[in-house]
Design a protein around this motif. Structure first.
Motif, mmCIF file in Angstrom:
data_model
loop_
_atom_site.group_PDB
_atom_site.id
_atom_site.type_symbol
_atom_site.label_atom_id
_atom_site.label_comp_id
_atom_site.label_asym_id
_atom_site.label_seq_id
_atom_site.Cartn_x
_atom_site.Cartn_y
_atom_site.Cartn_z
ATOM 1 N N ILE A 25 -15.544 -1.075 -9.268
ATOM 2 C CA ILE A 25 -14.603 -0.344 -10.110
ATOM 3 C C ILE A 25 -13.301 -0.120 -9.342
ATOM 4 C CG2 ILE A 25 -16.321 0.793 -11.559
ATOM 5 C CD1 ILE A 25 -16.162 3.172 -9.681
ATOM 6 N N ARG A 26 -12.224 0.009 -10.091
ATOM 7 C CA ARG A 26 -10.928 0.250 -9.449
ATOM 8 C C ARG A 26 -10.353 1.543 -9.967
ATOM 9 N NH1 ARG A 26 -9.124 -4.501 -7.058
ATOM 10 N NH2 ARG A 26 -9.328 -3.278 -5.249
ATOM 11 N N GLY A 27 -9.603 2.238 -9.110
ATOM 12 C CA GLY A 27 -8.950 3.471 -9.526
ATOM 13 C C GLY A 27 -7.635 3.184 -10.219
ATOM 14 N N GLY A 73 7.376 -0.096 -1.111
ATOM 15 C CA GLY A 73 6.052 -0.186 -0.524
ATOM 16 C C GLY A 73 6.095 -1.005 0.755
ATOM 17 N N ASP A 87 -10.353 0.489 -1.249
ATOM 18 C CA ASP A 87 -10.085 -0.508 -2.285
ATOM 19 C C ASP A 87 -9.988 0.144 -3.651
ATOM 20 O OD1 ASP A 87 -9.713 -2.980 -1.262
ATOM 21 O OD2 ASP A 87 -11.834 -3.444 -1.092
ATOM 22 N N TYR A 88 -10.927 1.067 -3.891
ATOM 23 C CA TYR A 88 -10.936 1.767 -5.173
ATOM 24 C C TYR A 88 -9.645 2.557 -5.359
ATOM 25 C CZ TYR A 88 -12.159 5.455 -8.486
ATOM 26 O OH TYR A 88 -12.150 6.325 -9.527
ATOM 27 N N ILE A 89 -9.202 3.213 -4.297
ATOM 28 C CA ILE A 89 -8.057 4.115 -4.425
ATOM 29 C C ILE A 89 -6.748 3.360 -4.558
ATOM 30 C CG2 ILE A 89 -6.684 5.754 -3.105
ATOM 31 C CD1 ILE A 89 -9.435 6.776 -2.112
ATOM 32 N N THR A 90 -6.579 2.319 -3.760
ATOM 33 C CA THR A 90 -5.284 1.647 -3.789
ATOM 34 C C THR A 90 -5.233 0.526 -4.814
ATOM 35 O OG1 THR A 90 -6.058 0.177 -2.078
ATOM 36 C CG2 THR A 90 -4.831 2.086 -1.359
ATOM 37 N N GLY A 91 -6.396 0.087 -5.302
ATOM 38 C CA GLY A 91 -6.373 -1.085 -6.171
ATOM 39 C C GLY A 91 -5.830 -2.290 -5.417
ATOM 40 N N ALA A 92 -6.133 -2.353 -4.112
ATOM 41 C CA ALA A 92 -5.538 -3.390 -3.262
ATOM 42 C C ALA A 92 -5.940 -4.783 -3.745
ATOM 43 C CB ALA A 92 -5.984 -3.200 -1.817
ATOM 44 N N TRP A 123 -4.673 4.338 -9.005
ATOM 45 C CA TRP A 123 -3.553 4.628 -8.112
ATOM 46 C C TRP A 123 -2.850 3.369 -7.650
ATOM 47 C CZ3 TRP A 123 -1.576 9.358 -7.376
ATOM 48 C CH2 TRP A 123 -2.331 10.402 -7.895
ATOM 49 N N THR A 124 -2.239 2.681 -8.582
ATOM 50 C CA THR A 124 -1.451 1.522 -8.182
ATOM 51 C C THR A 124 -0.082 1.995 -7.716
ATOM 52 O OG1 THR A 124 -0.628 1.307 -10.399
ATOM 53 C CG2 THR A 124 -2.617 0.071 -9.870
ATOM 54 N N LEU A 161 0.854 -1.192 0.000
ATOM 55 C CA LEU A 161 0.000 0.000 0.000
ATOM 56 C C LEU A 161 0.884 1.235 0.000
ATOM 57 C CD1 LEU A 161 -2.365 -1.237 2.789
ATOM 58 C CD2 LEU A 161 -2.998 -0.935 0.409
ATOM 59 N N ILE A 162 0.658 2.121 -0.958
ATOM 60 C CA ILE A 162 1.421 3.364 -0.991
ATOM 61 C C ILE A 162 0.530 4.467 -0.440
ATOM 62 C CG2 ILE A 162 2.702 4.956 -2.442
ATOM 63 C CD1 ILE A 162 3.816 2.150 -2.480
ATOM 64 N N VAL A 215 6.533 6.332 1.369
ATOM 65 C CA VAL A 215 6.580 5.018 2.011
ATOM 66 C C VAL A 215 7.383 5.043 3.302
ATOM 67 C CG1 VAL A 215 7.398 2.667 1.740
ATOM 68 C CG2 VAL A 215 6.188 3.783 -0.110
#
Lengths: 412, 264
Positions: free
Chosen positions: B2-4, B103, A387-392, B6-7, A339-340, B192
């Motif tokens: 849906i996914r954002g 990370g 979940d949406y933000i991190t794409g975890a 910000w990976t 997680l960043i 991080v």
């Protein structure tokens, strides 16, 4: 209390906007269902056989674990099919609408019994763990949610339009169940007067400020032995209506929206309505994903979920070709993904929760830290934005559910 | 559902973008010679990322380039290739890759490499940073904060301490200030390895500024970069402690507001 900077995010979702003026259309779909996921582990006894005619509001299912809890038919009609999983776990019970069935009238005895018999009891969700409230449970607080900030959610204030008296009657019924009521609402005049038993909280427009979890965590955290319930404001008005007329309310306000629609609309439909019929002629051509719930926390389904008040239609993602074996191995090996911390992640949970420590504890399976940080007040929907933000990967919502289940089995 | 977007790699690329103003200034001043150095460090760090990808199935990250840029820019001058290779390998492997990649690391690989080289080869002179690099650190910080990949509270904490110091009459030479600014913007505020809570970030920035001030006042024979790197190393070692302090404070505040009874 209003603060200068409201915390939260707006989640951009393409697609037509919800109509602001037009009155919601009354739509009772031909099919409807009471459905549950297998993970919900809801074991039932049938109160009416397949093929039987039932009235709207008539009890059709009884919980095996807590026989006082019943679910009632959302429309008048014929029970078409009952699908049960192993161990009599409810999968779904489908009803074909036939208006000749009429409406079932519940004779009022005391309030708790009336709520239980009419199935309105299942509108309460008990935290920690997010189950149906136990029939003999005394909550330490009830949160009435007259705010919803999920993308494309219907405005609960509209659902209450013209039902002020029912809402007040419902609130007074709730105040007999709990010592303390919290009413969370958006802008505008107070929906109920503040008293020593009822407090009014304001929710901003940004997600997740309109989720019950944010406010429960901030104002009245839940823990085992000290449960906190939440209920949608529309259901409180429904309870008022039930106590006044003896009828279970027929419809709820539901938004039908999403990027794969030509036109978004607000409808009044029965609980458990058929999503295909609700989106009929609105969907753009192509493969589509029908979700009950919002784009963030919804799940694919054919019928509206028990608590859901929105339908989201997304383009169905193309089935991705299997990744190159090396890429696939790399992405599998690196799970859970690191997680960043970003500014958006800080905003993804309201109430000043230390977000990253909480998510790290979730991802590491550290139940003690999650409990200490107030994780017992939260449910899947509260971490959906993270979940949406991190794409975890794996999803935080799933990790939280698994952890809550583990804590629950340990605490029992 | 849906996914954002910000990976981890999005964040890493934005962090690289934020470092660009400083990097461009550095290349403009240094010319082709520093470019060669940069390529050398990039290749070395890249080799280690490749080794860990093949041996441990750890996907490589663009953050490796960020660390390589910092190492090339701030490493002591006049070191031979063997010494550099040793330093880079130690920093990149022990500080980052051994923990599972960017990370999951506790310390910034650039900080560890630079500290290692500084302690290991004390005779090598530290680079003199141009004043323009200090100015370039300001847009770097703004880009990072604007995109949300760099926590603004770290800067706020550092500036709060700097203001107090300025008000009490403490002054730092311009070279120290330049080095401190560049390292604050690119290393201390890296998301991080800095603290992850709100109060923790304020403390993180404040601790860094206080250490730079203290070293500037009492560590007289230190080079500006050496001084700032040492402060950055100690700060990031303290970051988990600062987070713990912040959570303890949050918990105490919450208990006072809600009452002990409710929290159980």
């Amino acid at each position: 209390m209003t603060t200068l900077f409201r915390r939260g995010l707006s989640v951009p979702l393409a697609g037509p906007a919800l109509p602001l003026e037009a009155a919601p259309e009354m739509t009772l779909t031909e099919e409807s269902a009471i459905s549950a996921t297998q993970e919900a582990d809801f074991r039932v006894d049938l109160l009416a056989e397949e093929g039987a005619m039932v009235a709207q509001g008539q009890p059709v299912l009884r919980s095996r674990r807590q026989p006082e809890i019943v679910l009632t038919a959302p429309v008048a009609g014929r029970i078409a099919r009952v699908e049960l999983g192993p161990g009599r776990r409810l999968s779904r019970l489908i009803i074909f609408r036939e208006d000749a069935g009429g409406r079932h009238r519940h004779e009022g005895r005391d309030r708790r019994a009336a709520l239980l018999e009419s199935g309105m009891w299942t509108a309460f969700r008990s935290r920690p763990f997010g189950r149906f409230a136990a029939p003999d449970e005394a909550p330490s607080a009830i949160f009435v949610m007259a705010a919803d900030t999920r993308p494309m959610a219907p405005d609960p204030h509209r659902a209450l339009a013209g039902r002020k008296e029912d809402f007040a009657r419902g609130l007074s019924a709730l105040s007999e169940l709990a010592e303390r009521l919290h009413l969370v609402q958006g802008d505008g005049p107070d929906l109920a007067p503040t008293s020593h038993r009822l407090r009014v909280h304001r929710a901003g427009r940004l997600h997740p400020d309109g989720l019950a979890g944010s406010h429960i965590h901030r104002h009245h955290p839940a823990r085992p032995g000290r449960p906190v319930w939440d209920i949608a404001a529309e259901d409180v008005a429904g309870i008022g209506e039930l106590l006044r007329t003896g009828h279970v309310p027929q419809t709820r306000l539901v938004s039908v929206a999403g990027p794969a629609l030509r036109e978004a609309r607000l409808v009044r439909c029965q609980p458990g309505a058929d999503l295909r019929e609700l989106t009929w002629r609105l969907v753009t051509p192509g493969a589509r994903l029908l979700l009950t719930g919002s784009a963030l926390d919804g799940r694919e389904a054919q019928f509206l979920g028990l608590r859901d008040r929105q339908v989201t239609v997304l383009p169905r993602p193309e089935p991705a070709p299997p990744p190159h074996w090396f890429r696939g191995a790399l992405s599998r090996a690196s799970r859970p993904l690191p997680l960043i911390p970003t500014a958006a992640l800080d905003q993804s949970m309201a109430g000043g929760i230390p977000v990253l420590p909480l998510l790290r504890a979730l991802s590491a399976g550290d139940a003690e830290t999650v409990e200490r940080l107030g994780g017992l007040s939260l449910l899947e929907e509260d971490v959906a934005l993270a979940d949406y933000i991190t794409g975890a990967e794996p999803r935080m919502a799933g990790l939280l559910r698994a952890m809550l289940d583990r804590i629950e089995s340990g605490a029992a | 559902m849906i996914r954002g977007i910000w990976t981890r790699e999005t964040a890493a690329l934005l962090l690289l973008a934020a470092a660009l103003p400083v990097a461009v200034m550095w290349v403009v001043h240094g010319g082709p010679e520093v470019l060669g150095r940069l390529v050398f460090v990039l290749v070395m760090a890249g080799i280690w990322h490749l080794v860990f990808m093949l041996a441990r199935a750890q996907p490589p990250s663009f953050s490796g380039a960020h660390a390589a840029l910092l190492i090339a820019m701030l490493a002591p001058q006049g070191l031979g290739p063997v010494q550099l290779v040793l330093g880079i390998s130690f920093g990149v492997v022990v500080a980052e890759l051994a923990f599972g990649g960017w990370g999951r690391n506790v310390l910034n690989p650039a900080t560890v490499t630079l500290a290692f080289l500084g302690f290991g080869y004390p005779a090598a002179p530290w680079p003199e940073l141009q004043v323009t690099l200090g100015w370039a650190a300001i847009p770097a910080a703004l880009i990072g904060v604007g995109f949300g990949v760099v926590p603004w509270r770290v800067f706020a904490g550092a500036f709060a301490v700097a203001l107090v110091a300025w008000a009490t009459g403490a002054a730092l030479p311009r070279e120290v200030l330049t080095a401190a600014l560049v390292i604050l913007a690119l290393i201390v505020a890296e998301p991080v390895t800095s603290a992850a809570t709100h109060l923790g970030r304020w403390l993180n920035g404040a601790l860094y500024a206080a250490l730079v001030l203290a070293f500037g006042a009492f560590w007289l024979d230190a080079a500006p970069v050496q001084l700032a790197i040492s402060a950055a190393l100690l700060t990031s070692l303290a970051a988990p402690l600062l987070d713990e302090i912040a959570i303890a404070c949050w918990f105490a505040r919450r208990a006072r507001r809600l009452g002990r009874k409710r929290l159980g």
